[in-house]
Design an enzyme around this catalytic site. Structure first.
Site, PDB file in Angstrom:
ATOM      1  N   GLU A  16       0.818  -1.221   0.000  1.00  0.00           N
ATOM      2  CA  GLU A  16       0.000   0.000   0.000  1.00  0.00           C
ATOM      3  C   GLU A  16       0.848   1.265   0.000  1.00  0.00           C
ATOM      4  OE1 GLU A  16      -3.186  -0.038   2.876  1.00  0.00           O
ATOM      5  OE2 GLU A  16      -3.619  -2.142   2.501  1.00  0.00           O
ATOM      6  N   GLU A  40      -4.217 -10.074  -0.090  1.00  0.00           N
ATOM      7  CA  GLU A  40      -4.961 -10.094   1.167  1.00  0.00           C
ATOM      8  C   GLU A  40      -6.411 -10.412   0.835  1.00  0.00           C
ATOM      9  OE1 GLU A  40      -4.417  -6.429   3.389  1.00  0.00           O
ATOM     10  OE2 GLU A  40      -2.255  -6.450   3.013  1.00  0.00           O
TER      11      GLU A  40
END
Lengths: 318, 628
Positions: free
Chosen positions: B468, B536
């Site tokens: 991220e 994820e």
């Protein structure tokens, strides 16, 4: 009073309908809207009358996707719904409501083969809908419980639907035949069918207390206690009560807390001391979801629409 | 060299005086030592250190590193231990937002204004606590009269190091070993090692991981002596050939010290201990074995993690054994064929989990037992892959993964989501590293540290460029770096999803997080260019993990869907004594008056924080067992 010809002894009281037989005695209250007393072998099994249950303590995913907010009416329904009507059938036939003074026609020697008491609940929702709960008692003391939820398209999805039994003292263990571990409709593939004993009424230790401990596809669950609130009862001998399927397996949880008690806690240590057992026999359970915890809903097949009727049943035996 | 406090503010200063990154091989004096894994070249400095906490840089003891400094008023702290667990600084859990949110206005240096150097942003900051550590040591006999370095396996987030008053260097990159040569300043008898650790520096922008924010020396500190001749770096490249039936061994060892006239012996044995290759060569700075054919090899994978044992022995001119280096490796081939990732010629299916290092009693200070427990738990539940979110783990974890056949996505220590994710939206106006030239070297160094340290671990199938951190030229440069050094593994990065113009330059796989099954189908049915991985998914917060079937079903339908990594392995919560009952209880963000916080959002594990499994674990075991 001894059981005559293996029939139920029925007492047509002014406030309660008493039904007894060998080693059991049940009191169906007219004023309190439900089964007030369930005594087996001189042990009381109820703290308050069983009621329909509509709420589960918000899971992290429920919170993330706003489900609890959308369905908040059912929290009120869980707390405040009440019975508005009682009807009685004897041997399959409706009888005139046996309250005062209609009941003067009866005696202390009333014996029947089957008695059914049905409560009509009105939900504390806008609009309101109806839940019918009928208890059918047969001479062996078995109570068949049948529950009907009247669907209403104007109401939001339900978190859960079932009957909640609050037991007067804590359960020491329960044993069930069903799936291993905690399961939900969208999380039961790993559950292995078998008979499992759970000691000590555990609460699954999610960081923030939330709905937990549901067991899907259950054939039966037997609750064991060893204490009562009766001051004259000094025994610590374990005693048991069983919830069994009628035809279809059911879901249940057996926890020391109500959904509302769990809902209010932000940590496990804030939960009250374990004093009672809360047995929820469930006809419909919402999935827990898992895509994310900040918006994605539970997958559609695992929602509980309020549009449709929900019918389920189980029996209580010993 | 003179240390400057302003290095804390400068994204272009992140390593000073450090020994270059190198492989994580261990060294021993004898084969017997290697067999027992006890090296007489090594001396642990773990244990009690002198310590002084300061609430900010201005109030720190500036001369504590000097040899005549009176530290009698210092406290004592354990090493390794987070300073927060020692009770000096507040626990704080926060996810995306930077820990100074609402307290201090900050923008990364150069991000909005090319002339904004950020000077003073951390070096003069009231929210930047400091730990001053002192360790006095005497060298064990096995380390005397040798070149000796000190190795810090993990220190958050920025540290300055001195020996006997002499400045050695500076390090950031908290989750990678930092080594400094002590030799020039070592004395007979007592030596004073001084370490000054800052909670904040520009590294804080790059280490915004969703976790409790700690600082201090949280992994081992070790002295390592090297004999006259030493393997400074090692590269093992085992390559299956001939339809995966045989293996080619490629080996490069960089030797330092008194090399001339010696001999190096290389032995490879199979799992049964049978030697299958041996060679003896005269020493040279760069030992190289190329394309050495080994017939009839066993491949390494999750089902059969077959390992071979390499032993390098260095002998001096008199044939005295000086150093022994053991390493285990396996033959496996990871490649993309027809847009499908294959391991040893078979489609790879990732039944994975993200794993933070965690112990509820010590945070990210974890024990060998914790690691062994985690490995057993994965094996018992059909988990075959782990993503080291979002930093390199303790090196022993990779050894365990090699041994037990757990596929690793080895992630760089990088997460900067606070610079571009704003209240759930993408707003990268001050994203770092972005395409900022001043931030590129720091992130490239992180990629290089990760690669150089871990390059010999067979279990690592993917390098991951971090988590991220959006995408720009700097992350593209990290991708280029991995491509330039390692043709034997794939590169993974998810953040490019949010800046698709870099898609052709970053990541061998299409990686997403928390995509719905429907969104995945949409990708896979519309001319997909790269195989798909969920880095994820199945956010297991609280009572969750419902609906996993929808993802497992995709495996059957789409060869290019290769599975994913569940978020995540273990709840992060801290065990404390309840202030009311005295009972041990688990606490989460916001429970320590830490604000702003993200509260229970770190409770997403398949295990509770005390390592008992959540009930949902049986679901993971069932589905992962079906989809091997």
């Amino acid at each position: 009073m001894a059981n005559q010809n293996n029939q139920l002894h029925v007492v047509y009281g002014d406030g309660d309908l008493g039904i007894s037989g060998d080693n059991f005695e049940y009191l169906f209250s007219y004023s309190r809207g439900g089964l007030e007393s369930l005594v087996i072998d001189h042990k009381e099994w109820l703290y308050r009358e069983p009621k329909p249950t509509f709420w589960r303590a918000t899971t992290d995913n429920d919170r993330g996707n706003g489900f609890s907010r959308r369905s908040a009416q059912w929290l009120g329904a869980d707390l405040f719904s009440q019975a508005t009507e009682v009807t009685v059938k004897v041997n399959g036939q409706p009888i005139e409501f046996p309250g005062a003074k209609t009941n003067n026609r009866y005696s202390n020697h009333e014996y029947e083969n089957q008695v059914e008491v049905r409560y009509r609940f009105e939900t504390a929702t806008v609009p309101t809908t109806t839940v019918l709960v009928s208890y059918t008692v047969t001479p062996d003391g078995t109570i068949a419980v049948r529950v009907h939820f009247e669907g209403n398209a104007a109401l939001p999805e339900l978190p859960v639907f079932g009957m909640r039994f609050v037991l007067p003292t804590v359960a020491t263990s329960y044993e069930y035949t069903g799936l291993s571990e905690e399961t939900y409709p969208d999380r039961l593939a790993g559950g292995r069918h078998g008979t499992y004993r759970i000691d000590g009424l555990p609460v699954t230790k999610y960081l923030v207390p939330q709905d937990c401990g549901v067991h899907m596809k259950t054939d039966s669950v037997t609750i064991t206690r060893n204490s009562t609130k009766n001051n004259a009862d000094h025994s610590e001998r374990p005693f048991k009560l069983t919830f069994e399927k009628l035809t279809e397996p059911f879901a249940f949880s057996c926890l020391p807390y109500t959904a509302e008690e769990l809902e209010n806690a932000t940590h496990i240590e804030e939960l009250p001391l374990k004093r009672r057992a809360v047995v929820s026999i469930l006809g419909a359970v919402r999935g827990v979801g898992g895509i994310d915890s900040w918006g994605s809903d539970v997958e559609a097949p695992y929602h509980i629409s309020a549009k449709q009727n929900i019918d389920f049943g189980f029996k209580i035996s010993h | 060299m003179k240390p400057e406090l302003t290095w804390l503010d400068d994204p272009e200063t992140f390593r000073v005086g450090q020994i270059p990154a190198h492989s994580d091989h261990r060294i021993y004096r004898t084969v017997a030592e290697a067999t027992q894994d006890t090296s007489s070249f090594v001396q642990s400095l773990n244990g009690d250190w002198q310590f002084r906490f300061s609430k900010d840089p201005m109030s720190r003891p500036k001369h504590f590193f000097e040899t005549d400094f009176d530290a009698s008023q210092f406290d004592s702290i354990k090493v390794p231990e987070h300073i927060e667990f020692a009770g000096y600084d507040r626990f704080h859990y926060i996810n995306t937002l930077y820990p100074w949110e609402g307290h201090v206005f900050r923008r990364p240096a150069y991000a909005l204004d090319p002339s904004d150097t950020g000077k003073g942003m951390f070096s003069q900051a009231a929210d930047n606590p400091v730990g001053a550590y002192i360790k006095t040591f005497t060298l064990n006999s096995g380390l005397q009269d040798k070149t000796v370095r000190v190795r810090f396996d993990g220190v958050e987030k920025a540290m300055y190091v001195w020996l006997n008053g002499h400045f050695l260097g500076y390090a950031e990159d908290s989750f990678i070993p930092s080594e400094f040569d002590l030799t020039p300043y070592l004395k007979a008898g007592q030596n004073k090692l001084a370490v000054e650790v800052f909670k904040l520096s520009t590294a804080a922008y790059l280490e915004d991981q969703d976790m409790f924010r700690f600082f201090g020396i949280f992994r081992d500190v070790t002295l390592i002596a090297q004999p006259k001749m030493h393997v400074a770096d090692l590269l093992i490249r085992p390559i299956p050939v001939n339809d995966l039936k045989d293996g080619q061994l490629n080996l490069q060892a960089h030797l330092v010290g008194e090399i001339a006239g010696g001999k190096v012996q290389v032995t490879v044995t199979d799992a049964a201990g049978k030697p299958i290759f041996q060679t003896s060569r005269p020493t040279s700075p760069n030992l190289e074995i190329s394309n050495q054919l080994l017939k009839g090899i066993q491949l390494w994978d999750n089902d059969h993690p077959s390992l071979y044992h390499l032993l390098i022995e260095l002998f001096d001119a008199n044939d005295h054994l000086l150093e022994v280096v053991p390493y285990q490796f396996g033959f496996r081939k990871i490649a993309i064929n027809n847009k499908v990732i294959e391991l040893n010629g078979k489609r790879l299916i990732i039944n994975g989990v993200n794993r933070h290092e965690w112990n509820c009693r010590s945070g990210r200070v974890i024990s060998d037992d914790d690691m062994a427990f985690d490995m057993r738990t994965m094996l018992a539940n059909q988990i075959n892959a782990v993503r080291t979110c979002h930093y390199p783990d303790h090196t022993k974890w990779y050894d365990l993964c090699d041994t037990h056949g757990i596929y690793v996505m080895a992630e760089d220590n990088l997460e900067s989501h606070g610079t571009w994710q704003k209240l759930g939206g993408v707003e990268p106006s001050y994203n770092v590293p972005g395409s900022l030239p001043q931030w590129q070297a720091a992130v490239l160094d992180r990629a290089q540290n990760n690669y150089e340290l871990l390059k010999n671990h067979t279990s690592i199938l993917f390098w991951s460029l971090g988590n991220e951190s959006y995408a720009g030229d700097d992350i593209a440069a990290m991708n280029d770096y991995y491509k330039s050094v390692d043709p034997t593994r794939l590169v993974h990065y998810e953040g490019v999803f949010h800046n698709p113009k870099y898609k052709s330059r970053i990541s061998d796989v299409e990686s997403r997080m928390y995509a719905t099954p429907k969104a995945i189908v949409e990708y896979l049915e519309n001319d997909p260019q790269k195989p798909f991985i969920l880095c994820e998914y199945m956010h297991d917060m609280g009572n969750s993990l419902g609906g996993m079937k929808s993802y497992i079903d995709l495996l059957k339908k789409f060869p290019m869907y290769q599975g994913g990594f569940i978020w995540d392995f273990i709840d992060q919560a801290i065990e404390v004594n309840d202030e009311v009952t005295g009972q041990k209880v688990l606490r989460y963000g916001g429970d320590f008056d830490d604000r702003p916080a993200d509260y229970e959002f770190s409770g997403d594990g398949l295990l509770f924080a005390d390592r008992t499994p959540k009930p949902a674990m049986q679901e993971v075991k069932d589905y992962y067992g079906q989809s091997k």
